[in-house]
Design an enzyme around this catalytic site. Sequence first.
Site, short mmCIF file in Angstrom:
data_model
loop_
_atom_site.label_atom_id
_atom_site.label_comp_id
_atom_site.label_asym_id
_atom_site.label_seq_id
_atom_site.Cartn_x
_atom_site.Cartn_y
_atom_site.Cartn_z
N GLU A 119 -15.45 4.10 3.54
CA GLU A 119 -14.37 4.93 3.42
C GLU A 119 -13.96 5.38 2.25
O GLU A 119 -15.22 5.54 1.66
CB GLU A 119 -13.51 3.24 2.69
CG GLU A 119 -13.75 2.46 4.38
CD GLU A 119 -12.52 0.53 4.07
OE1 GLU A 119 -12.27 1.32 2.92
OE2 GLU A 119 -13.06 -0.28 4.50
N ASN A 136 0.88 -0.99 -0.06
CA ASN A 136 -0.06 -0.31 0.58
C ASN A 136 0.99 0.82 0.11
O ASN A 136 0.43 2.65 0.60
CB ASN A 136 -0.89 0.49 1.08
CG ASN A 136 -1.81 -1.28 1.27
OD1 ASN A 136 -2.72 -1.26 -0.32
ND2 ASN A 136 -1.74 -1.62 2.19
N ASP A 172 -13.29 6.81 6.44
CA ASP A 172 -11.90 6.12 6.62
C ASP A 172 -11.06 6.35 5.90
O ASP A 172 -12.04 6.30 4.54
CB ASP A 172 -11.85 4.66 6.98
CG ASP A 172 -10.92 4.75 7.27
OD1 ASP A 172 -9.35 4.28 6.88
OD2 ASP A 172 -10.56 2.56 7.61
N HIS A 192 -14.47 -1.73 6.61
CA HIS A 192 -12.55 -2.42 7.25
C HIS A 192 -13.41 -2.87 8.41
O HIS A 192 -13.82 -2.69 8.66
CB HIS A 192 -11.61 -1.01 6.77
CG HIS A 192 -10.19 -2.28 7.28
ND1 HIS A 192 -9.88 -2.47 8.30
CD2 HIS A 192 -9.30 -2.65 6.66
CE1 HIS A 192 -8.33 -3.32 8.33
NE2 HIS A 192 -7.85 -3.31 6.90
N SER A 200 -10.70 -0.65 0.01
CA SER A 200 -9.15 -0.75 -0.08
C SER A 200 -9.52 -2.62 -1.12
O SER A 200 -8.38 -2.80 -0.99
CB SER A 200 -8.86 -1.62 1.30
OG SER A 200 -9.95 -2.67 2.16
N LYS A 243 -0.11 3.78 4.84
CA LYS A 243 -0.18 3.36 3.40
C LYS A 243 0.71 4.62 2.07
O LYS A 243 1.43 4.87 2.48
CB LYS A 243 -1.38 3.13 3.58
CG LYS A 243 -1.78 2.01 3.92
CD LYS A 243 -3.46 1.83 3.38
CE LYS A 243 -3.94 0.94 5.30
NZ LYS A 243 -3.24 -0.28 5.15
N HIS A 271 -6.71 4.61 2.44
CA HIS A 271 -6.16 4.16 0.67
C HIS A 271 -6.09 5.70 0.16
O HIS A 271 -5.80 5.30 -0.57
CB HIS A 271 -7.02 3.31 0.37
CG HIS A 271 -7.04 1.94 1.41
ND1 HIS A 271 -5.79 1.04 0.64
CD2 HIS A 271 -7.25 1.46 2.15
CE1 HIS A 271 -5.05 0.01 1.76
NE2 HIS A 271 -6.25 0.07 2.51
#
Length: 402
Positions: A191, A67, A220, A149, A195, A252, A223
């Site tokens: 998110e 990541n 979130d 997640h 992910s 990440k 990423h």
Amino acid sequence: MFHVKHAQWFSESSGPDNSAEVIGTLQARIGALREASLLRATDGDERARAESRARALGVPFLDAASNDYLGLAERPIAEAFTSGLPGGAGASRLVHGTHPAHRDLERDLAAWLQAPDALLFASGYAANVGTVAALGVPGDTIVSDRLNHASIIDGCRLGEARVEVVDHLDLGAMGQALARPCPGQRWLVVEGLYSMDGHRPDLRKLRALTNEHGAALVVDESHSLGARGPEGRGECAAQGVAPDVLIAGLGKAFGMQGGVVAGDGALRTWLWNRARTFVYSTAPSPALAAATRARLAAVRDAEALRAQLETRSARLRARLSQHAQVHVVTGSEGPIVPILVGASLDALRIANAFLEQGVLVQAIRPPTVSDGTARIRLTVRATFTTHDIDRLAEVAVRACKS
Ligand SMILES: Cc1ncc(COP(=O)(O)O)c(C=O)c1O
């Protein structure tokens, strides 16, 4: 490195020696995982294999499993560790106080994110579990996307709010869940970039939805922070949306370790008091906090890398889209390019074919994704050359045919 022999380990113990039974139980459980093609290799065996295959084939080793979107994780941080700052915090911040390096980092992260304040956690996982659980008090409702997640799911489980899990990015279902009577606060948790699916939600619509229902928007950005938006401020910033709570891991695109929660000062005070993963956990290393603060400058200034990440990701998608046997997850965008396979055994076989070509990828299997949706997750990094991308696509096409 030292290895403790089984007998030696248990000879120190007191009480009845039922170790053989315990180990037998674990071995049976591991056997069941292996049987279902769900056992994970330990200690980087796959990386070592891909590297050795690359050497044997005389091609560069390609890491498409990290990541480390901007390639910053590989940069050394030696200066921070020779700066004289303590390596360890000694205790939780409530017990042992805040080192100036913690606060400096929080202030800089908050200023960068244009948020009133921020709180540092030991990891993104700890940030999500602690925050989601602490926010969801009895009487509240948390509406959580089905593909959120594991750390968000665990936060929902640990908290005391009523939790409604809704279909992935189903705005209708989210609206209905938010409209149900709720004596306390409503929270919508999503998110910024999913992910395992590479989906970017329409955060403007989600902001409008939460506003309509007096709900809070929790995003979130693990990423997307560093990898997206102006100065790398993430997907919310890219879409011009201010969330109530922004959570992100710093392992990440930052290429470091830790987690951050940004929002109002009241949010920080509440989490300081009630986020169990913050209250009951040793604070991150002050030296690491200082190194992360220095890294923030690199992340902020990495516009060229971010642009490259987008163009390289688009190139991989374009290459793969020419091949009907490669099923990239519909609607995925950006550096996460998941190839849907289905059965775990097939995903393992395909991942193996990548390794044989000196390319490290991971077969993503349940419980990370739902049954029957195992996949290969290709992660593009800004440091990949166009040649790397073309090779990755070629290997993918061959592997998927295998
Ligand atoms: C969406 C998401 N949130 C949180 C985390 C946890 O972050 P960290 O690796 O910093 O614990 C991850 C990491 O896998 C993630 O993918």
